[in-house]
Scaffold this motif. Sequence first.
Motif, PDB file in Angstrom:
ATOM      1  N   ASP A  61       0.841  -1.197   0.000  1.00  0.00           N
ATOM      2  CA  ASP A  61       0.000   0.000   0.000  1.00  0.00           C
ATOM      3  C   ASP A  61       0.879   1.251   0.000  1.00  0.00           C
ATOM      4  O   ASP A  61       1.648   1.477   0.926  1.00  0.00           O
ATOM      5  CB  ASP A  61      -0.899  -0.013   1.236  1.00  0.00           C
ATOM      6  N   ILE A  62       0.772   2.066  -1.051  1.00  0.00           N
ATOM      7  CA  ILE A  62       1.609   3.269  -1.129  1.00  0.00           C
ATOM      8  C   ILE A  62       1.140   4.354  -0.163  1.00  0.00           C
ATOM      9  O   ILE A  62       1.871   5.289   0.116  1.00  0.00           O
ATOM     10  CB  ILE A  62       1.661   3.833  -2.566  1.00  0.00           C
ATOM     11  N   ASN A  63      -0.090   4.229   0.357  1.00  0.00           N
ATOM     12  CA  ASN A  63      -0.617   5.223   1.292  1.00  0.00           C
ATOM     13  C   ASN A  63      -0.646   4.705   2.728  1.00  0.00           C
ATOM     14  O   ASN A  63      -1.470   5.140   3.523  1.00  0.00           O
ATOM     15  CB  ASN A  63      -2.023   5.647   0.867  1.00  0.00           C
ATOM     16  N   ARG A  64       0.254   3.795   3.058  1.00  0.00           N
ATOM     17  CA  ARG A  64       0.275   3.330   4.453  1.00  0.00           C
ATOM     18  C   ARG A  64       0.830   4.445   5.330  1.00  0.00           C
ATOM     19  O   ARG A  64       1.506   5.359   4.851  1.00  0.00           O
ATOM     20  CB  ARG A  64       1.054   2.027   4.582  1.00  0.00           C
ATOM     21  N   PRO A  65       0.543   4.429   6.615  1.00  0.00           N
ATOM     22  CA  PRO A  65       0.873   5.549   7.504  1.00  0.00           C
ATOM     23  C   PRO A  65       2.334   5.986   7.462  1.00  0.00           C
ATOM     24  O   PRO A  65       2.613   7.185   7.458  1.00  0.00           O
ATOM     25  CB  PRO A  65       0.499   5.009   8.883  1.00  0.00           C
ATOM     26  N   ILE A  66       3.263   5.059   7.411  1.00  0.00           N
ATOM     27  CA  ILE A  66       4.681   5.457   7.412  1.00  0.00           C
ATOM     28  C   ILE A  66       5.020   6.251   6.151  1.00  0.00           C
ATOM     29  O   ILE A  66       5.774   7.224   6.206  1.00  0.00           O
ATOM     30  CB  ILE A  66       5.616   4.240   7.600  1.00  0.00           C
ATOM     31  N   ASN A  67       4.444   5.845   5.016  1.00  0.00           N
ATOM     32  CA  ASN A  67       4.697   6.580   3.771  1.00  0.00           C
ATOM     33  C   ASN A  67       4.072   7.968   3.809  1.00  0.00           C
ATOM     34  O   ASN A  67       4.674   8.939   3.339  1.00  0.00           O
ATOM     35  CB  ASN A  67       4.164   5.806   2.569  1.00  0.00           C
ATOM     36  N   LEU A  68       2.857   8.063   4.348  1.00  0.00           N
ATOM     37  CA  LEU A  68       2.211   9.369   4.437  1.00  0.00           C
ATOM     38  C   LEU A  68       3.011  10.297   5.344  1.00  0.00           C
ATOM     39  O   LEU A  68       3.177  11.478   5.044  1.00  0.00           O
ATOM     40  CB  LEU A  68       0.780   9.227   4.955  1.00  0.00           C
ATOM     41  N   GLY A  69       3.512   9.745   6.444  1.00  0.00           N
ATOM     42  CA  GLY A  69       4.338  10.545   7.354  1.00  0.00           C
ATOM     43  C   GLY A  69       5.594  11.050   6.667  1.00  0.00           C
ATOM     44  O   GLY A  69       5.988  12.207   6.828  1.00  0.00           O
ATOM     45  N   GLU A  70       6.230  10.181   5.889  1.00  0.00           N
ATOM     46  CA  GLU A  70       7.437  10.585   5.163  1.00  0.00           C
ATOM     47  C   GLU A  70       7.116  11.648   4.117  1.00  0.00           C
ATOM     48  O   GLU A  70       7.876  12.607   3.942  1.00  0.00           O
ATOM     49  CB  GLU A  70       8.076   9.376   4.484  1.00  0.00           C
ATOM     50  N   ASP A  71       5.983  11.486   3.429  1.00  0.00           N
ATOM     51  CA  ASP A  71       5.590  12.461   2.405  1.00  0.00           C
ATOM     52  C   ASP A  71       5.353  13.841   3.020  1.00  0.00           C
ATOM     53  O   ASP A  71       5.840  14.856   2.499  1.00  0.00           O
ATOM     54  CB  ASP A  71       4.327  12.006   1.672  1.00  0.00           C
ATOM     55  N   PHE A  72       4.603  13.888   4.120  1.00  0.00           N
ATOM     56  CA  PHE A  72       4.338  15.177   4.754  1.00  0.00           C
ATOM     57  C   PHE A  72       5.606  15.777   5.346  1.00  0.00           C
ATOM     58  O   PHE A  72       5.804  16.990   5.309  1.00  0.00           O
ATOM     59  CB  PHE A  72       3.250  15.049   5.827  1.00  0.00           C
ATOM     60  N   SER A  73       6.458  14.944   5.881  1.00  0.00           N
ATOM     61  CA  SER A  73       7.729  15.436   6.415  1.00  0.00           C
ATOM     62  C   SER A  73       8.570  16.041   5.295  1.00  0.00           C
ATOM     63  O   SER A  73       9.187  17.098   5.464  1.00  0.00           O
ATOM     64  CB  SER A  73       8.487  14.293   7.088  1.00  0.00           C
ATOM     65  N   GLU A  74       8.576  15.387   4.163  1.00  0.00           N
ATOM     66  CA  GLU A  74       9.341  15.893   3.017  1.00  0.00           C
ATOM     67  C   GLU A  74       8.766  17.218   2.520  1.00  0.00           C
ATOM     68  O   GLU A  74       9.507  18.140   2.174  1.00  0.00           O
ATOM     69  CB  GLU A  74       9.319  14.857   1.888  1.00  0.00           C
ATOM     70  N   ILE A  75       7.446  17.318   2.510  1.00  0.00           N
ATOM     71  CA  ILE A  75       6.815  18.579   2.094  1.00  0.00           C
ATOM     72  C   ILE A  75       7.243  19.701   3.031  1.00  0.00           C
ATOM     73  O   ILE A  75       7.607  20.789   2.589  1.00  0.00           O
ATOM     74  CB  ILE A  75       5.278  18.447   2.075  1.00  0.00           C
ATOM     75  N   TYR A  76       7.216  19.426   4.331  1.00  0.00           N
ATOM     76  CA  TYR A  76       7.592  20.462   5.286  1.00  0.00           C
ATOM     77  C   TYR A  76       9.062  20.815   5.144  1.00  0.00           C
ATOM     78  O   TYR A  76       9.424  21.995   5.108  1.00  0.00           O
ATOM     79  CB  TYR A  76       7.306  20.021   6.727  1.00  0.00           C
ATOM     80  N   ASP A  77       9.909  19.806   5.057  1.00  0.00           N
ATOM     81  CA  ASP A  77      11.353  20.056   4.976  1.00  0.00           C
ATOM     82  C   ASP A  77      11.740  20.802   3.714  1.00  0.00           C
ATOM     83  O   ASP A  77      12.620  21.656   3.744  1.00  0.00           O
ATOM     84  CB  ASP A  77      12.136  18.738   5.036  1.00  0.00           C
ATOM     85  N   ASN A  78      11.111  20.492   2.633  1.00  0.00           N
ATOM     86  CA  ASN A  78      11.528  21.063   1.346  1.00  0.00           C
ATOM     87  C   ASN A  78      10.650  22.230   0.907  1.00  0.00           C
ATOM     88  O   ASN A  78      11.042  23.387   1.011  1.00  0.00           O
ATOM     89  CB  ASN A  78      11.540  19.977   0.268  1.00  0.00           C
ATOM     90  N   GLU A  79       9.480  21.933   0.416  1.00  0.00           N
ATOM     91  CA  GLU A  79       8.640  22.939  -0.214  1.00  0.00           C
ATOM     92  C   GLU A  79       8.120  23.993   0.760  1.00  0.00           C
ATOM     93  O   GLU A  79       8.186  25.195   0.490  1.00  0.00           O
ATOM     94  CB  GLU A  79       7.455  22.281  -0.947  1.00  0.00           C
TER      95      GLU A  79
END
Length: 110
Positions: A61-79
């Motif tokens: 599942d590409i939308n499992r919690p750990i992946n979503l957490g990493e995606d949001f963390s990346e958004i905050y860190d970068n964009e």
Amino acid sequence: MSKSRTGNDTGACREMEEKLEKYKNENDKLKNERQHLLSRLSQLAGVQMTENNPNVTDLSDINRPINLGEDFSEIYDNEYTDVLVYLKAKSVDVKNIQEKLLKTAEVSFS
């Protein structure tokens, strides 16, 4: 007497060998069937254990919690930090910036 006895012994021996071969083939067939059934049972047990169980994570599942957490963390860190610095330099209100960025994130992930 010994010739007829030898003939009977040979016939009996051949008959026993045929029975032995038959039992070996049947045994092999049963072993294969048992292995197949164990495999099916294991597969079924795995499905039942993971189906509708929130404690077991589906790794595909590409939308499992750990992946979503990493995606949001990346958004905050970068964009997010890049946009925030850019808009602060343009003298835009920080609260207004945060509201617009939140709406953008909500739209992006819905």
